[in-house]
Scaffold this motif. Structure first.
Motif, PDB file in Angstrom:
ATOM      1  N   SER A  87     -68.126 -15.935  86.613  1.00  0.00           N
ATOM      2  CA  SER A  87     -69.372 -15.693  85.886  1.00  0.00           C
ATOM      3  C   SER A  87     -70.587 -15.743  86.808  1.00  0.00           C
ATOM      4  O   SER A  87     -71.525 -14.968  86.656  1.00  0.00           O
ATOM      5  N   ALA A  88     -70.566 -16.652  87.774  1.00  0.00           N
ATOM      6  CA  ALA A  88     -71.701 -16.781  88.701  1.00  0.00           C
ATOM      7  C   ALA A  88     -71.743 -15.648  89.726  1.00  0.00           C
ATOM      8  O   ALA A  88     -72.805 -15.343  90.279  1.00  0.00           O
ATOM      9  N   ALA A  89     -70.600 -15.001  89.970  1.00  0.00           N
ATOM     10  CA  ALA A  89     -70.525 -13.980  91.022  1.00  0.00           C
ATOM     11  C   ALA A  89     -71.484 -12.815  90.785  1.00  0.00           C
ATOM     12  O   ALA A  89     -72.103 -12.321  91.732  1.00  0.00           O
ATOM     13  N   GLY A  90     -71.614 -12.365  89.540  1.00  0.00           N
ATOM     14  CA  GLY A  90     -72.503 -11.237  89.253  1.00  0.00           C
ATOM     15  C   GLY A  90     -73.961 -11.556  89.580  1.00  0.00           C
ATOM     16  O   GLY A  90     -74.598 -10.844  90.371  1.00  0.00           O
ATOM     17  N   PRO A  91     -74.526 -12.619  88.975  1.00  0.00           N
ATOM     18  CA  PRO A  91     -75.911 -12.964  89.294  1.00  0.00           C
ATOM     19  C   PRO A  91     -76.122 -13.272  90.781  1.00  0.00           C
ATOM     20  O   PRO A  91     -77.158 -12.901  91.348  1.00  0.00           O
ATOM     21  N   LEU A  92     -75.149 -13.936  91.428  1.00  0.00           N
ATOM     22  CA  LEU A  92     -75.298 -14.226  92.863  1.00  0.00           C
ATOM     23  C   LEU A  92     -75.286 -12.942  93.694  1.00  0.00           C
ATOM     24  O   LEU A  92     -75.993 -12.854  94.701  1.00  0.00           O
ATOM     25  N   SER A  93     -74.522 -11.938  93.244  1.00  0.00           N
ATOM     26  CA  SER A  93     -74.530 -10.658  93.963  1.00  0.00           C
ATOM     27  C   SER A  93     -75.904 -10.006  93.858  1.00  0.00           C
ATOM     28  O   SER A  93     -76.372  -9.375  94.809  1.00  0.00           O
ATOM     29  N   ASN A  94     -76.563 -10.176  92.704  1.00  0.00           N
ATOM     30  CA  ASN A  94     -77.913  -9.620  92.550  1.00  0.00           C
ATOM     31  C   ASN A  94     -78.920 -10.360  93.429  1.00  0.00           C
ATOM     32  O   ASN A  94     -79.816  -9.736  93.996  1.00  0.00           O
ATOM     33  N   TYR A 127     -84.602  -9.618  88.484  1.00  0.00           N
ATOM     34  CA  TYR A 127     -84.567  -9.607  87.016  1.00  0.00           C
ATOM     35  C   TYR A 127     -83.135  -9.603  86.488  1.00  0.00           C
ATOM     36  O   TYR A 127     -82.830 -10.295  85.510  1.00  0.00           O
ATOM     37  N   LEU A 128     -82.244  -8.839  87.115  1.00  0.00           N
ATOM     38  CA  LEU A 128     -80.844  -8.832  86.683  1.00  0.00           C
ATOM     39  C   LEU A 128     -80.226 -10.224  86.831  1.00  0.00           C
ATOM     40  O   LEU A 128     -79.501 -10.686  85.947  1.00  0.00           O
ATOM     41  N   MET A 129     -80.512 -10.888  87.948  1.00  0.00           N
ATOM     42  CA  MET A 129     -79.982 -12.228  88.168  1.00  0.00           C
ATOM     43  C   MET A 129     -80.483 -13.187  87.086  1.00  0.00           C
ATOM     44  O   MET A 129     -79.692 -13.873  86.434  1.00  0.00           O
ATOM     45  N   LEU A 130     -81.802 -13.228  86.896  1.00  0.00           N
ATOM     46  CA  LEU A 130     -82.380 -14.180  85.945  1.00  0.00           C
ATOM     47  C   LEU A 130     -81.943 -13.879  84.519  1.00  0.00           C
ATOM     48  O   LEU A 130     -81.623 -14.792  83.757  1.00  0.00           O
ATOM     49  N   PHE A 131     -81.925 -12.599  84.154  1.00  0.00           N
ATOM     50  CA  PHE A 131     -81.517 -12.222  82.801  1.00  0.00           C
ATOM     51  C   PHE A 131     -80.074 -12.657  82.544  1.00  0.00           C
ATOM     52  O   PHE A 131     -79.770 -13.257  81.519  1.00  0.00           O
ATOM     53  N   ASN A 132     -79.184 -12.380  83.495  1.00  0.00           N
ATOM     54  CA  ASN A 132     -77.782 -12.713  83.294  1.00  0.00           C
ATOM     55  C   ASN A 132     -77.518 -14.209  83.314  1.00  0.00           C
ATOM     56  O   ASN A 132     -76.489 -14.651  82.804  1.00  0.00           O
ATOM     57  N   LEU A 133     -78.413 -14.984  83.888  1.00  0.00           N
ATOM     58  CA  LEU A 133     -78.235 -16.441  83.906  1.00  0.00           C
ATOM     59  C   LEU A 133     -78.728 -17.128  82.634  1.00  0.00           C
ATOM     60  O   LEU A 133     -78.535 -18.338  82.467  1.00  0.00           O
ATOM     61  N   LEU A 139     -73.893 -13.488  77.798  1.00  0.00           N
ATOM     62  CA  LEU A 139     -74.391 -13.372  79.172  1.00  0.00           C
ATOM     63  C   LEU A 139     -73.667 -14.348  80.105  1.00  0.00           C
ATOM     64  O   LEU A 139     -73.102 -15.347  79.673  1.00  0.00           O
ATOM     65  N   ASP A 140     -73.719 -14.036  81.402  1.00  0.00           N
ATOM     66  CA  ASP A 140     -73.000 -14.834  82.402  1.00  0.00           C
ATOM     67  C   ASP A 140     -73.383 -16.315  82.361  1.00  0.00           C
ATOM     68  O   ASP A 140     -72.536 -17.184  82.571  1.00  0.00           O
ATOM     69  N   GLY A 141     -74.644 -16.588  82.104  1.00  0.00           N
ATOM     70  CA  GLY A 141     -75.101 -17.987  82.069  1.00  0.00           C
ATOM     71  C   GLY A 141     -74.329 -18.820  81.064  1.00  0.00           C
ATOM     72  O   GLY A 141     -74.025 -19.988  81.312  1.00  0.00           O
ATOM     73  N   SER A 142     -73.977 -18.212  79.927  1.00  0.00           N
ATOM     74  CA  SER A 142     -73.223 -18.953  78.907  1.00  0.00           C
ATOM     75  C   SER A 142     -71.817 -19.266  79.391  1.00  0.00           C
ATOM     76  O   SER A 142     -71.246 -20.311  79.063  1.00  0.00           O
ATOM     77  N   SER A 174     -90.292 -11.442  71.796  1.00  0.00           N
ATOM     78  CA  SER A 174     -91.272 -12.478  71.440  1.00  0.00           C
ATOM     79  C   SER A 174     -92.184 -12.814  72.615  1.00  0.00           C
ATOM     80  O   SER A 174     -93.212 -13.450  72.449  1.00  0.00           O
ATOM     81  N   GLY A 175     -91.791 -12.389  73.802  1.00  0.00           N
ATOM     82  CA  GLY A 175     -92.563 -12.725  74.989  1.00  0.00           C
ATOM     83  C   GLY A 175     -92.119 -14.019  75.642  1.00  0.00           C
ATOM     84  O   GLY A 175     -92.598 -14.381  76.716  1.00  0.00           O
ATOM     85  N   LEU A 176     -91.179 -14.736  75.011  1.00  0.00           N
ATOM     86  CA  LEU A 176     -90.690 -15.994  75.586  1.00  0.00           C
ATOM     87  C   LEU A 176     -89.988 -15.759  76.917  1.00  0.00           C
ATOM     88  O   LEU A 176     -90.035 -16.600  77.807  1.00  0.00           O
ATOM     89  N   TRP A 177     -89.320 -14.595  77.043  1.00  0.00           N
ATOM     90  CA  TRP A 177     -88.653 -14.234  78.294  1.00  0.00           C
ATOM     91  C   TRP A 177     -89.633 -14.343  79.442  1.00  0.00           C
ATOM     92  O   TRP A 177     -89.365 -14.967  80.453  1.00  0.00           O
ATOM     93  N   GLY A 178     -90.813 -13.729  79.270  1.00  0.00           N
ATOM     94  CA  GLY A 178     -91.820 -13.745  80.328  1.00  0.00           C
ATOM     95  C   GLY A 178     -92.361 -15.132  80.595  1.00  0.00           C
ATOM     96  O   GLY A 178     -92.509 -15.544  81.747  1.00  0.00           O
ATOM     97  N   VAL A 179     -92.642 -15.860  79.529  1.00  0.00           N
ATOM     98  CA  VAL A 179     -93.215 -17.195  79.668  1.00  0.00           C
ATOM     99  C   VAL A 179     -92.256 -18.130  80.409  1.00  0.00           C
ATOM    100  O   VAL A 179     -92.653 -18.866  81.309  1.00  0.00           O
TER     101      VAL A 179
END
Length: 194
Positions: A87-94, A127-133, A139-142, A174-179
């Motif tokens: 699961s961590a491999a994808g975000p780490l590749s980004n 963004y791909l790394m953070l989103f997937n985490l 998502l990979d983070g889960s 909701s904008g929480l992603w950005g915050v």
């Protein structure tokens, strides 16, 4: 942007499959998905329709995904370690791709095309790394968090998956992603670009 996004999501998926192979699961390899050939990774909605609609509508946001590589955790030699590392491999590749693009940025010289390619390479991959985490199923983070929970909580957590995409959309719109993630994004941008 489209080229960088397409390349980055393929690397992300191949990384999952490669680490699964190292953990004892050859499913992605058996299905011919450990390749940088884009054809096996194309998802009609995520790789073509969503990015095309966002691009041609001048939304200012470009998003998409590749077809997830098939992984069978039952084949992992160590379930918990396999689930976390795959699961961590994808975000780490980004993150690795963002670092590579950041290193190439000073070499762009007076070439605006190469400069923008490298700039978007850093931004899109972060963004791909953070989103997937984000730890919302699927998502990979889960999948990194779930094996660390007691079994009783794992079952409850897994029940979020059917509504996971709704929660993700709420987070984005909701904008929480950005915050929540903008400070982390800025941290990585400063780390990579100085």
């Amino acid at each position: 942007m489209v080229v960088v996004l397409f390349f980055s999501v393929i690397v992300h998926e191949v990384a999952h499959g490669y680490v699964a192979l190292k953990n004892g699961d050859s499913t992605a390899k058996d299905y011919g998905r450990l390749t940088m050939n884009p054809l096996p990774h194309i998802d009609l909605v995520g790789t073509i329709l969503v990015p095309a609609v966002l691009y041609f509508s001048h939304s200012g946001v470009l998003f998409g995904w590749a077809k997830p590589v098939p992984v069978n955790p039952a084949n992992f030699r160590n379930y918990r370690l396999g689930e976390i590392t795959v699961s961590a491999a994808g975000p780490l590749s980004n993150l690795l791709l963002a670092a590579v693009f950041a290193q190439l940025l000073p070499w762009s010289g007076g070439n605006p095309g190469f400069f923008h390619l490298c700039k978007y390479g850093v931004i899109i991959n972060l963004y791909l790394m953070l989103f997937n985490l984000i730890p919302i199923p699927p998502l990979d983070g889960s999948k990194i968090v779930m094996p660390l929970l007691p079994r009783s909580l794992q079952r409850l957590y897994a029940q979020l998956e059917p509504v996971g995409f709704i929660l993700i959309l709420l987070l984005l719109y909701s904008g929480l992603w950005g915050v929540l993630l903008r400070p982390i994004f800025r941290f990585f941008m400063e780390l990579l670009l100085g």
